[in-house]
Write a protein that holds these residues in place. Structure first.
Motif, mmCIF file in Angstrom:
data_model
loop_
_atom_site.group_PDB
_atom_site.id
_atom_site.type_symbol
_atom_site.label_atom_id
_atom_site.label_comp_id
_atom_site.label_asym_id
_atom_site.label_seq_id
_atom_site.Cartn_x
_atom_site.Cartn_y
_atom_site.Cartn_z
ATOM 1 N N ILE A 76 50.577 51.332 58.855
ATOM 2 C CA ILE A 76 49.165 51.673 58.650
ATOM 3 C C ILE A 76 49.042 52.928 57.791
ATOM 4 O O ILE A 76 48.249 52.989 56.837
ATOM 5 C CB ILE A 76 48.462 51.897 60.003
ATOM 6 C CG1 ILE A 76 48.525 50.640 60.873
ATOM 7 C CG2 ILE A 76 46.996 52.302 59.787
ATOM 8 C CD1 ILE A 76 48.144 50.878 62.328
ATOM 9 N N SER A 77 49.836 53.933 58.127
ATOM 10 C CA SER A 77 49.767 55.206 57.408
ATOM 11 C C SER A 77 50.139 55.031 55.941
ATOM 12 O O SER A 77 49.493 55.612 55.051
ATOM 13 C CB SER A 77 50.691 56.225 58.081
ATOM 14 O OG SER A 77 50.557 57.497 57.480
ATOM 15 N N LYS A 78 51.163 54.227 55.658
ATOM 16 C CA LYS A 78 51.555 53.996 54.267
ATOM 17 C C LYS A 78 50.446 53.267 53.505
ATOM 18 O O LYS A 78 50.155 53.601 52.343
ATOM 19 C CB LYS A 78 52.848 53.173 54.215
ATOM 20 C CG LYS A 78 54.098 53.961 54.574
ATOM 21 C CD LYS A 78 55.338 53.079 54.460
ATOM 22 C CE LYS A 78 56.622 53.873 54.723
ATOM 23 N NZ LYS A 78 57.816 53.004 54.633
ATOM 24 N N GLY A 79 49.847 52.258 54.149
ATOM 25 C CA GLY A 79 48.749 51.536 53.498
ATOM 26 C C GLY A 79 47.569 52.447 53.207
ATOM 27 O O GLY A 79 46.971 52.408 52.122
ATOM 28 N N MET A 80 47.226 53.301 54.176
ATOM 29 C CA MET A 80 46.104 54.223 53.993
ATOM 30 C C MET A 80 46.429 55.291 52.955
ATOM 31 O O MET A 80 45.557 55.703 52.177
ATOM 32 C CB MET A 80 45.736 54.868 55.326
ATOM 33 C CG MET A 80 45.121 53.914 56.334
ATOM 34 S SD MET A 80 43.650 53.056 55.691
ATOM 35 C CE MET A 80 42.589 54.456 55.278
ATOM 36 N N ASP A 81 47.669 55.750 52.913
ATOM 37 C CA ASP A 81 48.065 56.736 51.909
ATOM 38 C C ASP A 81 47.897 56.148 50.506
ATOM 39 O O ASP A 81 47.394 56.811 49.590
ATOM 40 C CB ASP A 81 49.521 57.151 52.148
ATOM 41 C CG ASP A 81 49.944 58.305 51.267
ATOM 42 O OD1 ASP A 81 49.077 59.133 50.902
ATOM 43 O OD2 ASP A 81 51.144 58.399 50.935
#
Length: 580
Positions: free
Chosen positions: A399-404
């Motif tokens: 999730i964090s990578k996608g949001m970044d």
């Protein structure tokens, strides 16, 4: 496109059933409540009862509203039902919309009914009861607690006042106002009305939201924040605020020639694109899909404004978000264009892949890769438990990578929650549903609020300018979901949760056995000051550090287990539990 989806359940099949089906039970409940309301109106001699066909009109009123309306409305407040019936009737006239009604109400603290009263205070209480009515839908324990707190503070303040004996009764009840709206139902209507109330200086304490079967809304808010009990000035203030919000723009669809310009800070798609609604394109038909080539296999979820299907396109499994033609208006089309514009620009392994769209009415739909694993929300609640820490960290990092990636491309999601995160067959998690996403303006500041209250950042709830850090706050709530497997603020209504987040600094309770580094990360993501929240690049690094530590602990655990098993130790027959 803000399409609120829910899983199609057994209601459809059971509604076709015989006696005792849920549909018949709901219908019977509505008839019972309607009969009680009619009997009460006859008892008080209300003039409406004498009108020919009134009983049928009253039954039709209950039939077009959900069963929850019949369950919640006060049976002894029959005139409130007539007010709701009148507002829904007036809302049929386009020039009237939205229609609203304001009245002063009072909340009675539960313990005040047991307090001994003198003859003087009893008379004052009787006078107060005659002046102020109870809300149409009763009050929750939260409202009663608020009134009780107000009562205690007033009593303590009076202890230092020589005239407190004569004033105590006046402090016994906490006056509030009830504001009831009716207009055409549409996406984000609730947030528009809450913004309107906030602009007038009102605090929403409770809300009862209903949609009719023919596309209208009946929304009842209990509010405080107005200085006096009188309603004329408040009614005037709400009317003025409605005029400022361009009444026609949210009460009825506007002709194309009259579509108001969208503020640049809200709707600029990129440096070359204006805010006016026009279908974006990289070239002729570069993502346009021929609707006839889509095959709809099964409905996965449905909602008020659109349905989600699993289907195929040129032999590929796809997901198809299809807008209901009968619900189309200029606002919904604008959001559809916005979603297409954003999705066609993004390509990342942790963002659901856009395949194309059909933009020729009436077949408006968006086609994406099909995520066979379903939503993270469904996965969590099927497990009926929090995720094991190794998998939890994999999901959180995805999730964090996608949001970044989205933030690096100046895209703010604005509705990040477990239900909008999807899993493929390999349990890779991807960010989905860009219905309310926006490309951040050059100023870096956004001013339109949106999202879902339980996950919403305080600055967004308060309709203040915000930036991409609003997504970081929502990610903190998502991480808490992963850690607990629960719905945030489950014991509160969404609006009560929003009030608590803003006014009381409310945050979900973090379990004691959570990894301390994750606890620290949650606190950072939930900071009231957006500037103090970390970027997703920092969040990803923090999660990867925790994941490395956990994997090292697992490796050590496995080594010890293998060693014990090799030496035939007593505990070798037991598999060691996974580190949490």
């Amino acid at each position: 496109m803000d399409v609120e989806l829910h899983q199609p359940g057994k209601m459809t099949s059971s509604a076709r059933g015989g006696a005792g089906s849920p549909n018949q039970q709901r219908h019977q409940k509505k008839k019972e409540v309607c009969a009680k309301i009619l009997a009460q109106l006859r008892e008080i001699g209300h003039e409406s009862v004498e009108k020919p066909g009134f009983a049928e009109e009253l039954q039709a009123h209950f039939s077009r509203l959900p069963t929850r309306y019949a369950l919640d409305v006060h049976i002894d407040r029959a005139e409130d039902v007539l007010t709701h019936k009148r507002l829904l009737l007036e809302a049929r006239v386009p020039e009237n919309r939205p229609v609203f009604h304001v009245r002063a109400v009072q909340i009675l603290p539960a313990d005040s009914l047991d307090e001994p009263t003198s003859p003087t205070s009893a008379n004052d209480r009787s006078s107060t009861k005659m002046r102020l009515a109870l809300p149409a839908f009763g009050s929750s324990p939260n409202l009663e607690a608020l009134a009780l707190d107000f009562n205690h503070k007033s009593a303590n303040a009076d202890e230092d006042d020589d005239s407190h004996h004569s004033q105590s009764a006046n402090h016994l009840y906490l006056p509030m106002h009830e504001v009831t709206f009716s207009t055409i139902d549409k996406p984000k209507l609730l947030s528009q009305m809450s913004a309107l109330l906030a602009d007038v200086g009102l605090n929403i304490r409770e809300a009862h939201i209903f949609s009719t079967t023919d596309g209208y809304s009946l929304d009842v808010f209990v509010v405080d924040g107005w200085a006096t009990e009188e309603v004329q000035d408040l009614t005037r203030a709400l009317s003025n605020a409605l005029a400022i919000m361009e009444k026609g723009a949210w009460a009825k669809p506007s002709p194309k020639s009259e579509i108001p310009a969208v503020p640049e800070a809200v709707a600029r798609l990129d440096n070359e694109q204006s805010a006016a609604p026009a279908m974006p394109s990289n070239g002729p038909d570069d993502w346009e899909i021929d609707f006839s080539q889509l095959k709809f296999n099964q409905k996965v979820a449905d909602g008020s404004f659109g349905d989600l299907f699993q289907g195929t396109y040129c032999g590929q499994d796809v997901a198809i978000k299809f807008l209901k033609p009968e619900r189309l208006n200029e606002n919904l089309q604008r959001e559809f264009m916005q979603e297409v514009s954003i999705m066609r620009k993004v390509r990342h392994k942790n963002v659901v892949q856009f395949i194309g769209a059909c933009t020729k009415q009436p077949n408006l739909c968006i086609v994406t890769e099909y995520m066979s694993g379903g939503s993270v929300y469904d996965y969590l609640h099927k497990q009926k438990a929090a995720l094991k820490l190794p998998m939890l960290l994999r999901v959180a990092i995805d999730i964090s990578k996608g949001m970044d990636y989205l933030h690096q491309n100046k895209i703010i999601h604005r509705d990040l929650k477990a239900a909008n995160l999807l899993m493929d067959e390999n349990e890779v998690v991807k960010v989905a549903d860009f219905g309310v996403a926006r490309v951040q303006a050059q100023s870096g500041i956004m001013t339109a609020e949106t999202g879902t209250y339980r996950w919403m950042a305080p600055e967004v709830i308060e309709h203040k300018p915000y930036d991409y850090k609003a997504d970081v706050f929502s990610f903190g709530i998502v991480l808490w979901e992963l850690l607990t497997g629960k719905v945030p603020y489950a014991d509160l209504t969404p609006l009560q949760a929003a009030v608590g987040v803003v006014q009381k600094g409310l945050r979900p309770t973090i379990p004691r056995d959570i990894n301390p580094k994750l606890t620290a990360l949650l606190h950072k993501c939930w900071k009231a000051d957006p500037a103090e929240r970390p970027d997703f690049s920092v969040i990803t690094a923090s999660l990867q550090e925790v994941s490395k530590e956990v994997n090292e602990e697992l490796d050590e655990e496995n080594k010890r287990y293998s060693k014990d098993k090799k030496h035939g130790g007593f505990f070798s027959s037991f598999k060691r539990s996974t580190v949490r």
